[in-house]
Design a protein around this motif. Structure first.
Motif, PDB file in Angstrom:
ATOM      1  N   GLY A 112       0.810  -1.221   0.000  1.00  0.00           N
ATOM      2  CA  GLY A 112       0.000   0.000   0.000  1.00  0.00           C
ATOM      3  C   GLY A 112       0.843   1.271   0.000  1.00  0.00           C
ATOM      4  N   THR A 113       1.891   1.300   0.813  1.00  0.00           N
ATOM      5  CA  THR A 113       2.692   2.533   0.876  1.00  0.00           C
ATOM      6  C   THR A 113       3.388   2.788  -0.457  1.00  0.00           C
ATOM      7  OG1 THR A 113       4.522   1.304   1.884  1.00  0.00           O
ATOM      8  CG2 THR A 113       3.104   2.549   3.360  1.00  0.00           C
ATOM      9  N   ARG A 114       3.864   1.721  -1.111  1.00  0.00           N
ATOM     10  CA  ARG A 114       4.542   1.940  -2.386  1.00  0.00           C
ATOM     11  C   ARG A 114       3.535   2.300  -3.482  1.00  0.00           C
ATOM     12  NH1 ARG A 114       7.233   3.501  -0.616  1.00  0.00           N
ATOM     13  NH2 ARG A 114       7.304   5.270  -1.929  1.00  0.00           N
ATOM     14  N   TYR A 115       2.369   1.671  -3.442  1.00  0.00           N
ATOM     15  CA  TYR A 115       1.299   1.993  -4.409  1.00  0.00           C
ATOM     16  C   TYR A 115       0.899   3.467  -4.241  1.00  0.00           C
ATOM     17  CZ  TYR A 115      -2.870   0.762  -7.266  1.00  0.00           C
ATOM     18  OH  TYR A 115      -3.830   0.660  -8.244  1.00  0.00           O
ATOM     19  N   ALA A 116       0.763   3.891  -2.992  1.00  0.00           N
ATOM     20  CA  ALA A 116       0.344   5.271  -2.715  1.00  0.00           C
ATOM     21  C   ALA A 116       1.528   6.235  -2.787  1.00  0.00           C
ATOM     22  CB  ALA A 116      -0.313   5.346  -1.347  1.00  0.00           C
ATOM     23  N   GLY A 117       2.736   5.717  -2.863  1.00  0.00           N
ATOM     24  CA  GLY A 117       3.916   6.578  -2.956  1.00  0.00           C
ATOM     25  C   GLY A 117       4.298   7.258  -1.660  1.00  0.00           C
ATOM     26  N   GLY A 118       3.926   6.677  -0.531  1.00  0.00           N
ATOM     27  CA  GLY A 118       4.331   7.273   0.737  1.00  0.00           C
ATOM     28  C   GLY A 118       3.511   6.749   1.889  1.00  0.00           C
ATOM     29  N   CYS A 119       3.925   7.070   3.106  1.00  0.00           N
ATOM     30  CA  CYS A 119       3.200   6.581   4.283  1.00  0.00           C
ATOM     31  C   CYS A 119       2.770   7.764   5.139  1.00  0.00           C
ATOM     32  CB  CYS A 119       4.046   5.579   5.061  1.00  0.00           C
ATOM     33  SG  CYS A 119       5.627   6.244   5.646  1.00  0.00           S
ATOM     34  N   THR A 120       2.705   7.549   6.434  1.00  0.00           N
ATOM     35  CA  THR A 120       2.262   8.594   7.350  1.00  0.00           C
ATOM     36  C   THR A 120       3.215   9.794   7.315  1.00  0.00           C
ATOM     37  OG1 THR A 120       1.776   6.659   8.694  1.00  0.00           O
ATOM     38  CG2 THR A 120       1.188   8.784   9.612  1.00  0.00           C
ATOM     39  N   SER A 121       4.524   9.510   7.218  1.00  0.00           N
ATOM     40  CA  SER A 121       5.497  10.611   7.220  1.00  0.00           C
ATOM     41  C   SER A 121       5.496  11.363   5.892  1.00  0.00           C
ATOM     42  CB  SER A 121       6.891  10.075   7.558  1.00  0.00           C
ATOM     43  OG  SER A 121       7.204   8.967   6.735  1.00  0.00           O
ATOM     44  N   GLY A 122       5.616  10.641   4.782  1.00  0.00           N
ATOM     45  CA  GLY A 122       5.728  11.293   3.480  1.00  0.00           C
ATOM     46  C   GLY A 122       4.444  11.959   3.010  1.00  0.00           C
ATOM     47  N   HIS A 123       3.291  11.336   3.315  1.00  0.00           N
ATOM     48  CA  HIS A 123       2.018  11.915   2.872  1.00  0.00           C
ATOM     49  C   HIS A 123       1.347  12.761   3.960  1.00  0.00           C
ATOM     50  CE1 HIS A 123       1.574  10.688  -1.200  1.00  0.00           C
ATOM     51  NE2 HIS A 123       1.561   9.394  -0.961  1.00  0.00           N
ATOM     52  N   ALA A 124       1.057  12.130   5.123  1.00  0.00           N
ATOM     53  CA  ALA A 124       0.283  12.851   6.145  1.00  0.00           C
ATOM     54  C   ALA A 124       1.063  14.053   6.667  1.00  0.00           C
ATOM     55  CB  ALA A 124      -0.090  11.915   7.299  1.00  0.00           C
ATOM     56  N   ILE A 125       2.382  13.924   6.811  1.00  0.00           N
ATOM     57  CA  ILE A 125       3.135  15.044   7.387  1.00  0.00           C
ATOM     58  C   ILE A 125       3.771  15.908   6.293  1.00  0.00           C
ATOM     59  CG2 ILE A 125       5.016  15.689   8.941  1.00  0.00           C
ATOM     60  CD1 ILE A 125       4.133  13.166  10.600  1.00  0.00           C
ATOM     61  N   THR A 126       4.750  15.376   5.540  1.00  0.00           N
ATOM     62  CA  THR A 126       5.394  16.201   4.507  1.00  0.00           C
ATOM     63  C   THR A 126       4.378  16.668   3.457  1.00  0.00           C
ATOM     64  OG1 THR A 126       7.433  14.950   4.791  1.00  0.00           O
ATOM     65  CG2 THR A 126       7.244  16.285   2.799  1.00  0.00           C
ATOM     66  N   GLY A 127       3.549  15.746   2.953  1.00  0.00           N
ATOM     67  CA  GLY A 127       2.620  16.062   1.865  1.00  0.00           C
ATOM     68  C   GLY A 127       1.562  17.077   2.264  1.00  0.00           C
ATOM     69  N   LEU A 128       0.922  16.869   3.426  1.00  0.00           N
ATOM     70  CA  LEU A 128      -0.107  17.820   3.857  1.00  0.00           C
ATOM     71  C   LEU A 128       0.523  19.151   4.253  1.00  0.00           C
ATOM     72  CD1 LEU A 128      -2.756  15.725   5.871  1.00  0.00           C
ATOM     73  CD2 LEU A 128      -2.746  16.385   3.452  1.00  0.00           C
ATOM     74  N   ALA A 129       1.706  19.111   4.884  1.00  0.00           N
ATOM     75  CA  ALA A 129       2.367  20.360   5.294  1.00  0.00           C
ATOM     76  C   ALA A 129       2.760  21.192   4.081  1.00  0.00           C
ATOM     77  CB  ALA A 129       3.595  20.062   6.157  1.00  0.00           C
ATOM     78  N   SER A 130       2.988  20.524   2.926  1.00  0.00           N
ATOM     79  CA  SER A 130       3.304  21.290   1.712  1.00  0.00           C
ATOM     80  C   SER A 130       2.077  21.401   0.807  1.00  0.00           C
ATOM     81  CB  SER A 130       4.499  20.666   0.975  1.00  0.00           C
ATOM     82  OG  SER A 130       4.283  19.296   0.719  1.00  0.00           O
ATOM     83  N   MET A 131       0.890  21.128   1.379  1.00  0.00           N
ATOM     84  CA  MET A 131      -0.409  21.322   0.726  1.00  0.00           C
ATOM     85  C   MET A 131      -0.515  20.641  -0.633  1.00  0.00           C
ATOM     86  SD  MET A 131      -1.755  25.028   1.863  1.00  0.00           S
ATOM     87  CE  MET A 131      -0.558  26.039   1.045  1.00  0.00           C
ATOM     88  N   GLN A 132      -0.180  19.349  -0.676  1.00  0.00           N
ATOM     89  CA  GLN A 132      -0.255  18.603  -1.931  1.00  0.00           C
ATOM     90  C   GLN A 132      -1.530  17.770  -1.959  1.00  0.00           C
ATOM     91  OE1 GLN A 132       3.173  17.468  -3.893  1.00  0.00           O
ATOM     92  NE2 GLN A 132       4.592  17.978  -2.248  1.00  0.00           N
ATOM     93  N   LEU A 133      -2.334  17.973  -2.997  1.00  0.00           N
ATOM     94  CA  LEU A 133      -3.618  17.281  -3.124  1.00  0.00           C
ATOM     95  C   LEU A 133      -3.465  15.754  -3.128  1.00  0.00           C
ATOM     96  CD1 LEU A 133      -6.667  17.707  -3.390  1.00  0.00           C
ATOM     97  CD2 LEU A 133      -6.367  17.768  -5.883  1.00  0.00           C
ATOM     98  N   PRO A 134      -2.477  15.182  -3.873  1.00  0.00           N
ATOM     99  CA  PRO A 134      -2.336  13.720  -3.841  1.00  0.00           C
ATOM    100  C   PRO A 134      -2.187  13.168  -2.422  1.00  0.00           C
ATOM    101  CG  PRO A 134      -1.007  14.626  -5.606  1.00  0.00           C
ATOM    102  CD  PRO A 134      -1.530  15.804  -4.822  1.00  0.00           C
ATOM    103  N   SER A 135      -1.500  13.910  -1.573  1.00  0.00           N
ATOM    104  CA  SER A 135      -1.313  13.441  -0.199  1.00  0.00           C
ATOM    105  C   SER A 135      -2.621  13.442   0.571  1.00  0.00           C
ATOM    106  CB  SER A 135      -0.282  14.307   0.523  1.00  0.00           C
ATOM    107  OG  SER A 135       0.989  14.103  -0.060  1.00  0.00           O
ATOM    108  N   LEU A 136      -3.513  14.389   0.249  1.00  0.00           N
ATOM    109  CA  LEU A 136      -4.816  14.406   0.905  1.00  0.00           C
ATOM    110  C   LEU A 136      -5.609  13.147   0.521  1.00  0.00           C
ATOM    111  CD1 LEU A 136      -6.778  15.932   2.730  1.00  0.00           C
ATOM    112  CD2 LEU A 136      -7.676  17.063   0.686  1.00  0.00           C
ATOM    113  N   TYR A 137      -5.563  12.779  -0.778  1.00  0.00           N
ATOM    114  CA  TYR A 137      -6.208  11.535  -1.218  1.00  0.00           C
ATOM    115  C   TYR A 137      -5.628  10.343  -0.452  1.00  0.00           C
ATOM    116  CZ  TYR A 137      -8.117  14.013  -5.326  1.00  0.00           C
ATOM    117  OH  TYR A 137      -8.779  14.860  -6.155  1.00  0.00           O
TER     118      TYR A 137
END
Lengths: 139, 190
Positions: free
Chosen positions: B142-167
């Motif tokens: 799942g993490t590789r399919y989604a391209g990240g986990c809690t750190s890369g998406h929930a923290i880095t991705g949301l903190a940099s306001m990236q829509l894919p990370s919100l999905y």
């Protein structure tokens, strides 16, 4: 090897935080998914807010260089939604069962948990499976 | 002195731990223009160990360029040892009353000191290790399919306001709710 020392030390700090925050605890993760405590939500929301404010500050300061002289920039994630939603769902199902996401897997393994190593072995096989099936999956 | 040493062993409240985790984002940018994230290391570990004859393209790249990232997770394990063994909290995790009641109703014992995960699921047995391994497969896939986990998406991705990370975060939380409300109490321990 000395140039990797800052990453090693940052990792040590991250591992200490994950354990001291009890984010590597199955009990805390179940408690979070059942909305029975603010603890994990407080950690996630304040981490995102701090990351957001830090990035805004970096942007405000103009172009800044990292320690090794690169211009600091955050790469954009590839656009799309299928892979993010489906991949996220599959990861979330696993996380909700064992209460460990990738960071805590490593932190808990460091405490001597053999179970964490079994999870890690599974995660490596899952990652490999994704790599092998990648071109057949919707993205 | 007693107070100082007590502090070293005590768990941290969310308002100390959360901002410190958030600071990992600018720290990694500052050290070497790196995006904070953990799950890519699973790919690197596969790239290191993939036998020549298996030859999956996804793992054919120069993993040595990602040594910094592998050093980070080696550090994470070391940090786990320091905080979870050397300076281990002598008290059990202070769970909410609601959570304690829930665990008892699932037939779980409440955690003792230094117990991060339940014996009911992590104690060595074929059944438990099958669940742990299979869930690990879902985490890795799942993490590789989604391209990240809690750190890369929930923290880095949301903190940099990236829509894919919100999905990704919506997917992750949805999956977690399903597992925690149905799979754990009714399928695994029903």
């Amino acid at each position: 090897m000395i140039r990797y020392l800052p990453y090693l030390l940052a990792g040590v700090v991250f591992g200490i935080i994950l354990i001291k925050a009890e984010a590597a605890s199955w009990y805390r993760i179940q408690e979070m998914f059942h909305f029975q405590s603010f603890h994990m939500f407080g950690i996630l929301f304040s981490a995102i807010a701090t990351g957001f404010l830090s990035i805004q500050l970096l942007k405000h300061l103009g172009s800044r260089k990292s320690l090794d002289g690169q211009t600091i920039e955050i790469p954009a994630k590839p656009p799309g939604h299928k892979s993010y939603i489906i991949g996220g769902l599959i990861f979330g199902l696993g996380w909700g069962i064992i209460g460990l996401c990738p960071g805590p897997i490593f932190a808990l393994a460091g405490t001597g948990s053999f179970g964490a190593l079994v999870v890690l072995a599974g995660a490596l096989h899952g990652t490999w499976l994704y790599g092998a099936l990648k071109q057949h999956l919707p993205h | 002195m007693t107070e100082l040493t007590d502090w070293l062993y005590a768990p941290w409240p969310w308002y100390a731990a959360g901002p410190l985790i958030g600071l990992m984002v600018p720290l990694m940018l500052f050290i070497g223009n790196r995006s904070f994230g953990i799950s890519n290391n699973l790919r690197h570990l596969c790239a290191i160990t993939q036998p020549q004859k298996v030859d999956v393209d996804f793992f054919k790249y120069n993993w040595k360029e990602h040594t910094w990232s592998l050093m980070f997770v080696i550090g994470t394990a070391l940090g786990g040892f320091i905080a979870g063994v050397v300076f281990a909290n002598p008290e059990p995790i202070a769970l909410s009353d609601g959570a304690k009641e829930m665990f008892l109703s699932w037939g779980f014992l409440l955690p003792g000191a230094m117990e991060f995960v339940p014996d009911e699921l992590f104690h060595a047995s074929v059944r438990n290790y099958t669940f742990l391994f299979a869930s690990g497969v879902m985490v890795g896939f799942g993490t590789r399919y989604a391209g990240g986990c809690t750190s890369g998406h929930a923290i880095t991705g949301l903190a940099s306001m990236q829509l894919p990370s919100l999905y990704a975060v919506l997917g992750i939380f949805g999956g977690g709710l399903l597992a925690s409300w149905f799979l754990v109490p009714y399928v695994l321990f029903g």
